[in-house]
Design an enzyme around this catalytic site. Structure first.
Site, PDB file in Angstrom:
ATOM      1  N   LYS A 111       0.753  -1.292  -0.440  1.00 15.56           N
ATOM      2  CA  LYS A 111      -0.163   0.567  -0.455  1.00 15.56           C
ATOM      3  C   LYS A 111       0.875   1.180  -0.133  1.00 15.56           C
ATOM      4  O   LYS A 111       0.413   2.444  -0.619  1.00 15.56           O
ATOM      5  CB  LYS A 111      -0.811   0.179   0.949  1.00 15.56           C
ATOM      6  CG  LYS A 111      -2.021  -1.142   1.406  1.00 15.56           C
ATOM      7  CD  LYS A 111      -3.622  -0.394   0.652  1.00 15.56           C
ATOM      8  CE  LYS A 111      -3.892  -2.350   0.723  1.00 15.56           C
ATOM      9  NZ  LYS A 111      -5.515  -2.064  -0.132  1.00 15.56           N
ATOM     10  N   LYS A 191      -3.391  -9.756  -7.580  1.00 17.68           N
ATOM     11  CA  LYS A 191      -4.812 -10.561  -6.400  1.00 17.68           C
ATOM     12  C   LYS A 191      -5.787  -9.321  -7.017  1.00 17.68           C
ATOM     13  O   LYS A 191      -6.022  -8.126  -7.386  1.00 17.68           O
ATOM     14  CB  LYS A 191      -4.428  -9.999  -4.897  1.00 17.68           C
ATOM     15  CG  LYS A 191      -5.306  -9.917  -4.196  1.00 17.68           C
ATOM     16  CD  LYS A 191      -5.556 -10.007  -3.012  1.00 17.68           C
ATOM     17  CE  LYS A 191      -5.693  -8.192  -2.495  1.00 17.68           C
ATOM     18  NZ  LYS A 191      -7.180  -7.857  -1.061  1.00 17.68           N
ATOM     19  N   LYS A 194     -10.832  -3.836  -4.706  1.00 14.51           N
ATOM     20  CA  LYS A 194     -11.993  -3.298  -5.233  1.00 14.51           C
ATOM     21  C   LYS A 194     -10.683  -1.794  -5.923  1.00 14.51           C
ATOM     22  O   LYS A 194     -11.107  -1.381  -7.216  1.00 14.51           O
ATOM     23  CB  LYS A 194     -12.643  -2.601  -3.313  1.00 14.51           C
ATOM     24  CG  LYS A 194     -12.378  -3.343  -3.174  1.00 14.51           C
ATOM     25  CD  LYS A 194     -13.839  -3.190  -1.921  1.00 14.51           C
ATOM     26  CE  LYS A 194     -13.760  -4.069  -0.613  1.00 14.51           C
ATOM     27  NZ  LYS A 194     -12.736  -4.229  -0.091  1.00 14.51           N
TER      28      LYS A 194
HETATM   29  N1  AQP Z   1      -8.335 -11.774  -4.181  1.00 11.51           N
HETATM   30  C1  AQP Z   1      -9.145 -12.287  -2.975  1.00 11.51           C
HETATM   31  N2  AQP Z   1      -8.863 -13.208  -3.083  1.00 11.51           N
HETATM   32  C2  AQP Z   1      -9.421 -13.965  -1.834  1.00 11.51           C
HETATM   33  N3  AQP Z   1      -9.766 -13.229  -0.591  1.00 11.51           N
HETATM   34  C3  AQP Z   1      -9.812 -11.714  -0.848  1.00 11.51           C
HETATM   35  N4  AQP Z   1     -10.683 -10.715   0.154  1.00 11.51           N
HETATM   36  C4  AQP Z   1     -10.066  -9.244  -0.788  1.00 11.51           C
HETATM   37  N5  AQP Z   1      -9.260  -9.539  -1.640  1.00 11.51           N
HETATM   38  C5  AQP Z   1      -9.491 -10.863  -2.089  1.00 11.51           C
HETATM   39  C6  AQP Z   1     -10.769 -11.080   0.993  1.00 11.51           C
HETATM   40  O1  AQP Z   1     -12.250  -9.898   1.600  1.00 11.51           O
HETATM   41  C7  AQP Z   1     -11.887  -9.831   2.421  1.00 11.51           C
HETATM   42  C8  AQP Z   1     -12.442  -8.245   3.208  1.00 11.51           C
HETATM   43  O2  AQP Z   1     -11.645  -7.974   2.435  1.00 11.51           O
HETATM   44  P1  AQP Z   1     -11.328  -6.212   2.696  1.00 11.51           P
HETATM   45  O3  AQP Z   1     -12.274  -5.255   2.198  1.00 11.51           O
HETATM   46  O4  AQP Z   1     -10.956  -5.566   4.047  1.00 11.51           O
HETATM   47  O5  AQP Z   1     -10.204  -5.328   2.135  1.00 11.51           O
HETATM   48  P2  AQP Z   1      -8.714  -6.034   0.685  1.00 11.51           P
HETATM   49  O6  AQP Z   1      -8.125  -7.610   1.317  1.00 11.51           O
HETATM   50  O7  AQP Z   1      -7.358  -5.543   1.228  1.00 11.51           O
HETATM   51  O8  AQP Z   1      -9.769  -6.214   0.077  1.00 11.51           O
HETATM   52  P3  AQP Z   1      -9.334  -5.143  -1.576  1.00 11.51           P
HETATM   53  O9  AQP Z   1     -10.584  -5.213  -2.189  1.00 11.51           O
HETATM   54  O10 AQP Z   1      -7.942  -5.676  -1.816  1.00 11.51           O
HETATM   55  O11 AQP Z   1      -9.668  -3.776  -1.108  1.00 11.51           O
HETATM   56  P4  AQP Z   1      -8.513  -2.626  -1.178  1.00 11.51           P
HETATM   57  O12 AQP Z   1      -8.361  -2.565  -3.107  1.00 11.51           O
HETATM   58  O13 AQP Z   1      -9.722  -1.519  -1.155  1.00 11.51           O
HETATM   59  O14 AQP Z   1      -7.390  -2.704  -0.928  1.00 11.51           O
HETATM   60  C9  AQP Z   1     -10.865 -10.054   3.349  1.00 11.51           C
HETATM   61  O15 AQP Z   1     -10.977 -11.406   3.851  1.00 11.51           O
HETATM   62  C10 AQP Z   1      -9.596  -9.971   2.120  1.00 11.51           C
HETATM   63  O16 AQP Z   1      -8.570 -11.225   2.884  1.00 11.51           O
END
Ligand code: AQP
Length: 329
Positions: A111, A191, A194
């Site tokens: 990040k 990965k 969002k």
């Molecule tokens: N690509 C993924 N594969 C499997 N699990 C995933 N999770 C997120 N992306 C994947 C799981 O979803 C839960 C909620 O995620 P989050 O919103 O708390 O944060 P994150 O992991 O940071 O998700 P994003 O989509 O990647 O968001 P941004 O782009 O904002 O950082 C968690 O249990 C996560 O492991």
């Protein structure tokens, strides 16, 4: 009953990575565990965000969780900032967490690279707040995607350090991984995220879902239609596993390895199965959108129940720390 805690950030559209990596098993686990699920808005402000959108996104994230099958009948759902004890405990945990542990967190490094113009303290402290989110409810299990496993390990260490230094209040929480702990984006490299615009949103229009699927990267070694592919190396097959039954999976596996089917055939089957599963969620979300006050009430009631639990833990924590507490507080 053993307790579970997990959270999701209101940072954008909830995607199928969130759904099959986390939310789907959140729902399955409600039959066996006492489950607490949280829209973690204080985590979301550690990166640049749109102030106008945050409020609605927070409500919408709660709404999607409910559309997927969570409800006050099977769990508690609430918004993190409605229970301020999370941030209070995070401060205390800051005082037992070595900075070096936070500096080596992969998510922090990623990040910080992505948001060079805003490498703030909150971004680094994210896993400490996450430890507080989990431990304030003394949750022993945390269903997450693979990207969060390192943070859960840190939560264990924080619990251990607190317990050794003060009193043995906290369990050492364990991560529970789903069958699809790491879903790549449609780019087939990163990965699904969002914030990376490589996602398929669970409420996106079917035409958009198909367009994203149609062009999604598969097994990169399968260059021509007649080349045999390897499902084990294909992100689309990983997604298939979450949406398709055994019969389909066997057919696809065989067809891909023998090149008797092409990637588009495989994607068409996935699309059909995906739409079958996502359609009822979309319908439920539309109903809930018409009754947003209900969603807000569920989140508020969840916060009331959780706040009581969090306040009890904080009383124990303050006593353990030796803080002076006049009776009228
Ligand atoms: N690509 C993924 N594969 C499997 N699990 C995933 N999770 C997120 N992306 C994947 C799981 O979803 C839960 C909620 O995620 P989050 O919103 O708390 O944060 P994150 O992991 O940071 O998700 P994003 O989509 O990647 O968001 P941004 O782009 O904002 O950082 C968690 O249990 C996560 O492991």
């Amino acid at each position: 009953m053993k307790r579970i805690f997990s959270g999701i950030q209101p940072t954008g559209e909830i995607h199928i990575g969130n759904y099959i990596g986390a939310i789907k098993q959140w729902i399955e686990l409600t039959s066996e565990y006492d489950c607490i699920y949280c829209v973690v808005d204080y985590h979301a402000i550690t990166i640049e965000y749109d102030i106008e959108q945050l409020r609605q996104r927070t409500i919408d994230t709660g709404l999607i969780l409910m559309a997927c099958g969570l409800s006050p009948d099977n769990c508690k759902i609430f918004v993190q900032s409605h229970v301020p004890e999370h941030t209070e405990l995070a401060w205390i945990f800051n005082c037992v967490t070595p900075i070096g542990e936070l500096e080596r967190m992969t998510q922090f490094k990623d990040k910080a690279r992505q948001h060079r113009e805003n490498i703030n303290m909150g971004l680094m402290d994210y896993p400490v707040l996450q430890a507080a989110d989990i431990l304030i409810y003394k949750a022993g299990y945390v269903p997450v995607g693979e990207d969060q496993v390192q943070h859960i390990e840190l939560s264990r260490e924080v619990a251990r350090k607190f317990n050794n230094r003060f009193s043995p209040l906290f369990p050492e929480p364990q991560a529970i991984l789903s069958h699809a702990p790491r879903i790549l984006g449609v780019d087939g490299i990163n990965k699904m995220s969002k914030s990376m615009n490589n996602y398929i949103g669970i409420l996106e229009d079917k035409d958009i879902i198909w367009e994203k699927l149609r062009t999604a990267v598969t097994d990169v070694n399968r260059v021509r239609r007649k080349d045999p592919g390897n499902p084990e190396l294909c992100n689309i097959y990983t997604i298939h596993r979450a949406f398709s039954g055994n019969e389909n999976l066997l057919e696809i596996d065989k067809g891909c390895r023998s090149a008797s089917i092409g990637c588009i055939d495989c994607k068409k089957t996935l699309f059909e199965n995906m739409v079958k599963e996502l359609d009822p969620i979309r319908e439920k979300a539309e109903q809930l959108k018409k009754n947003e006050d209900y969603v807000k009430d569920v989140l508020m009631d969840g916060a009331k129940l959780c706040r009581e639990m969090a306040q009890n833990t904080m009383e124990e924590v303050r006593t353990s720390l030796g803080l002076y507490r006049p009776k009228i507080l």
